[in-house]
Design an enzyme around this catalytic site. Structure first.
Site, PDB file in Angstrom:
ATOM      1  N   GLU A 102       6.469 -11.817  14.651  1.00 43.29           N
ATOM      2  CA  GLU A 102       6.148 -12.617  15.827  1.00 43.29           C
ATOM      3  C   GLU A 102       6.135 -14.113  15.519  1.00 43.29           C
ATOM      4  O   GLU A 102       6.247 -14.940  16.399  1.00 43.29           O
ATOM      5  CB  GLU A 102       4.821 -12.178  16.462  1.00 43.29           C
ATOM      6  CG  GLU A 102       3.630 -12.254  15.553  1.00 43.29           C
ATOM      7  CD  GLU A 102       3.279 -10.934  14.879  1.00 43.29           C
ATOM      8  OE1 GLU A 102       2.085 -10.736  14.633  1.00 43.29           O
ATOM      9  OE2 GLU A 102       4.166 -10.123  14.575  1.00 43.29           O
ATOM     10  N   ARG A 124       0.805  -1.221   0.000  1.00 41.63           N
ATOM     11  CA  ARG A 124       0.000   0.000   0.000  1.00 41.63           C
ATOM     12  C   ARG A 124       0.837   1.270   0.000  1.00 41.63           C
ATOM     13  O   ARG A 124       0.348   2.340  -0.336  1.00 41.63           O
ATOM     14  CB  ARG A 124      -1.020  -0.055   1.124  1.00 41.63           C
ATOM     15  CG  ARG A 124      -2.141  -1.050   0.749  1.00 41.63           C
ATOM     16  CD  ARG A 124      -3.094  -1.324   1.870  1.00 41.63           C
ATOM     17  NE  ARG A 124      -2.531  -2.056   2.974  1.00 41.63           N
ATOM     18  CZ  ARG A 124      -2.373  -3.374   3.027  1.00 41.63           C
ATOM     19  NH1 ARG A 124      -2.728  -4.115   2.008  1.00 41.63           N
ATOM     20  NH2 ARG A 124      -1.862  -3.959   4.081  1.00 41.63           N
TER      21      ARG A 124
END
Length: 184
Positions: free
Chosen positions: A106, A69
């Site tokens: 993560e 984006r």
């Protein structure tokens, strides 16, 4: 996290145009979908206008947009302020010689790349992306740009998820966010 900016009708319109999708991509996440902002001509224009107003007089040489984006919001800003646009992409998407920077997620690692020679030593760079959450991708982009000797002037983002504190990973680099939310 954000720079000084007025809470004007443009920011309110941008905020209203961003769709929230609960439990995506996994339960407990409130996904901030900026693609709905692209359907609202005025909100999209407002976001570009605010960025252009902020950066037009800062002698920015390069607008670096992070995939994907950042490719939507970066080019119109670059055109309006007279800067070149450099895409920062996922691995194996750019032809030619690239430099890369790996970063931790993560659940593993990822990597971003840019063309060798796209950004020169001493150039002033604005990094553009849609959102800052944990800050890993933005941190990697900063490292990539600084490795070639360029200066990151600021990071411009549509959305900031304040409680994830991603801005703390950016080594004190200025961050400008149009709309901030608490809660992932």
């Amino acid at each position: 996290m954000s720079g000084s900016r007025e809470r004007d009708s443009r920011v309110a319109r941008i905020d209203a145009a961003i769709r929230v999708i609960p439990d995506f991509p996994k339960p407990g996440i409130l996904f901030r979908d900026v693609t709905t902002l692209l359907l609202d001509h005025q909100a999209f224009k407002d976001s570009i206008d605010i960025f252009v107003e902020r950066y037009k007089d800062l002698k920015i040489d390069v607008v670096a947009g992070i995939e994907a984006r950042g490719f939507i919001f970066g080019p119109p800003v670059a055109l309006a302020i007279g800067a070149k646009f450099v895409p920062i992409r996922k691995p194996r998407k750019l032809p030619g010689e690239v430099i890369s920077e790996e970063y931790t997620l993560e659940y593993g690692t990822d990597c971003i790349e840019m063309h060798v020679g796209a950004i020169q030593s001493g150039e002033r760079v604005l990094i553009v992306d849609d959102l800052i959450a944990t800050g890993g991708t933005l941190q990697a982009a900063i490292k990539l740009i600084e490795r070639v000797g360029a200066e990151v002037v600021e990071c411009a983002l549509l959305v900031g998820l304040t409680d994830l504190k991603g801005h703390l990973k950016l080594g004190g680099k200025p961050v400008f966010v149009l709309v901030e939310y608490e809660g992932a």
